[in-house]
Design an enzyme around this catalytic site. Structure first.
Site, PDB file in Angstrom:
ATOM      1  N   HIS A 202      -0.673  -2.056  -4.094  1.00  0.00           N
ATOM      2  CA  HIS A 202      -0.001  -0.950  -4.339  1.00  0.00           C
ATOM      3  C   HIS A 202      -0.073  -0.418  -5.951  1.00  0.00           C
ATOM      4  CE1 HIS A 202       2.934   1.906  -2.774  1.00  0.00           C
ATOM      5  NE2 HIS A 202       3.759   1.813  -3.850  1.00  0.00           N
TER       6      HIS A 202
ATOM      7  N   LYS B 142       3.289   6.592   6.853  1.00  0.00           N
ATOM      8  CA  LYS B 142       4.765   6.305   7.348  1.00  0.00           C
ATOM      9  C   LYS B 142       5.333   7.548   8.449  1.00  0.00           C
ATOM     10  CE  LYS B 142       6.325   4.074   3.086  1.00  0.00           C
ATOM     11  NZ  LYS B 142       7.122   4.147   2.120  1.00  0.00           N
TER      12      LYS B 142
ATOM     13  N   TYR C 210       4.927  10.171 -11.045  1.00  0.00           N
ATOM     14  CA  TYR C 210       3.647  10.009 -11.686  1.00  0.00           C
ATOM     15  C   TYR C 210       3.520  10.895 -12.905  1.00  0.00           C
ATOM     16  CZ  TYR C 210       2.473   7.208  -7.612  1.00  0.00           C
ATOM     17  OH  TYR C 210       2.055   6.204  -6.847  1.00  0.00           O
TER      18      TYR C 210
ATOM     19  N   ARG D 254      -2.163   3.121   1.321  1.00  0.00           N
ATOM     20  CA  ARG D 254      -1.292   1.969   1.226  1.00  0.00           C
ATOM     21  C   ARG D 254      -2.056   0.980   1.886  1.00  0.00           C
ATOM     22  NH1 ARG D 254       1.906   6.608   3.351  1.00  0.00           N
ATOM     23  NH2 ARG D 254       3.701   7.027   1.910  1.00  0.00           N
TER      24      ARG D 254
ATOM     25  N   ARG E 101      -3.077   1.837  -5.794  1.00  0.00           N
ATOM     26  CA  ARG E 101      -2.738   3.059  -5.140  1.00  0.00           C
ATOM     27  C   ARG E 101      -2.030   4.021  -6.525  1.00  0.00           C
ATOM     28  NH1 ARG E 101      -0.725   6.328  -0.776  1.00  0.00           N
ATOM     29  NH2 ARG E 101       1.407   6.758  -0.915  1.00  0.00           N
TER      30      ARG E 101
END
Length: 297
Positions: A237, A168, A272, A144, A240
């Site tokens: 992002h 996170k 994904y 990230r 990523r």
């Protein structure tokens, strides 16, 4: 009573789930907003919560789903703790939402980005070498933006191909670093400004700070423009997402991908799977025990 219950609920999220400060603030805001509409939440009944549907009628489906989820988790906590005997959250609206599909770059576009970054890094200048190292870590390790720019210098060991990342909820994970990325990082360390503990320092003079997310975003978009790719389609992002998508296309296991991305819930990683439906169909046709058996006449 309600304020105490909300505080206890947030304390549970922080202690048991490792919720980040921003997450806790969002929960508190949603709960306080609902309380302003229906009165003390700890004492609210189904009829009280049913009134929220009208009050929230103009909200987007995603916002409505988030607020409803916060209340459901709050009442589940009250029931689990014995603070309520019933769960009135069944009266809350349940909007149908779809997680948006991630934007990604194809293999050719990634190749153009790297070709441009490598060409600029050849001169050995600080901006060029840094750009290549950042690109390698975004696409090569799937970090990230916040994880990347806040990396301390000590997170990059010299003897093993991993970096320690704090993601996170302050959860730490080990992320593999490719041989390409290790080479780029080694070159970066030779030109990196000294005097700060961060791997990617901020502007000159801010010795205690690191490169900001906004500046990283700008650098990536500027590189995209120089590589003749629409800058609006490129961000940290997006890189990523490309990392995850291309790994899945290459045969990576979804659980492995979950670990690499630092997702707490496998459901987040499953977004994904949309990109590789054709490969999955081919896999079933080729590998299933019945694949080679013809139907009997």
């Amino acid at each position: 009573m309600t304020a105490t219950s909300i505080d206890a609920f947030l304390a549970m999220l922080a202690a048991e789930r490792g919720a980040a400060a921003n997450t806790l603030a969002a929960y508190r805001s949603d709960l306080a907003g609902a309380e302003a509409l229906v009165g003390p939440l700890a004492d609210a009944g189904q009829e009280d919560l049913a009134r929220l549907a009208a009050a929230w009628a103009d909200l987007s489906p995603a916002t409505l789903a988030r607020k409803s989820s916060a209340l459901r988790q709050f009442y589940l906590f009250l029931v689990d703790e014995g603070l309520r005997a019933d769960d009135p959250s069944t009266a809350l609206p349940r909007p149908a939402t779809r997680r948006p599909l991630p934007r990604i770059l194809n293999h050719a576009e990634i190749a153009r980005l790297f070709a441009r970054a490598e060409e600029e890094a050849v001169a050995g200048t600080m901006p060029g070498v840094r750009m290549l190292a950042l690109l390698e870590m975004l696409y090569g390790s799937g970090l990230r933006a916040t994880e990347l720019v806040s990396l301390p210098l000590t997170a990059v060991p010299r003897d093993v191909p991993f970096v320690t990342v704090t993601g996170k909820g302050s959860r730490q994970r080990m992320v593999p670093v490719s041989s390409r990325a290790r080479t780029a990082l080694t070159e970066w360390l030779t030109v990196r400004p000294a005097g700060t503990r961060h791997l990617f320092p901020g502007r000159t003079g801010a010795m205690s700070g690191h490169l900001t997310r906004i500046r990283l975003y700008q650098l990536i978009r500027e590189l995209a423009a120089r590589a003749d790719i629409d800058p609006a389609r490129v961000s940290p992002h997006v890189l990523r997402h490309a990392f995850a998508t291309h790994l899945l296309e290459g045969g990576a296991d979804l659980r492995v991908l979950q670990t690499l991305l630092g997702h707490a819930d496998i459901a987040t990683t499953q977004i994904y799977t949309h990109v590789d439906a054709a490969r999955l169909v081919a896999l079933v046709n080729e590998r299933h025990p019945l694949a080679g058996r013809a139907h009997s006449p």
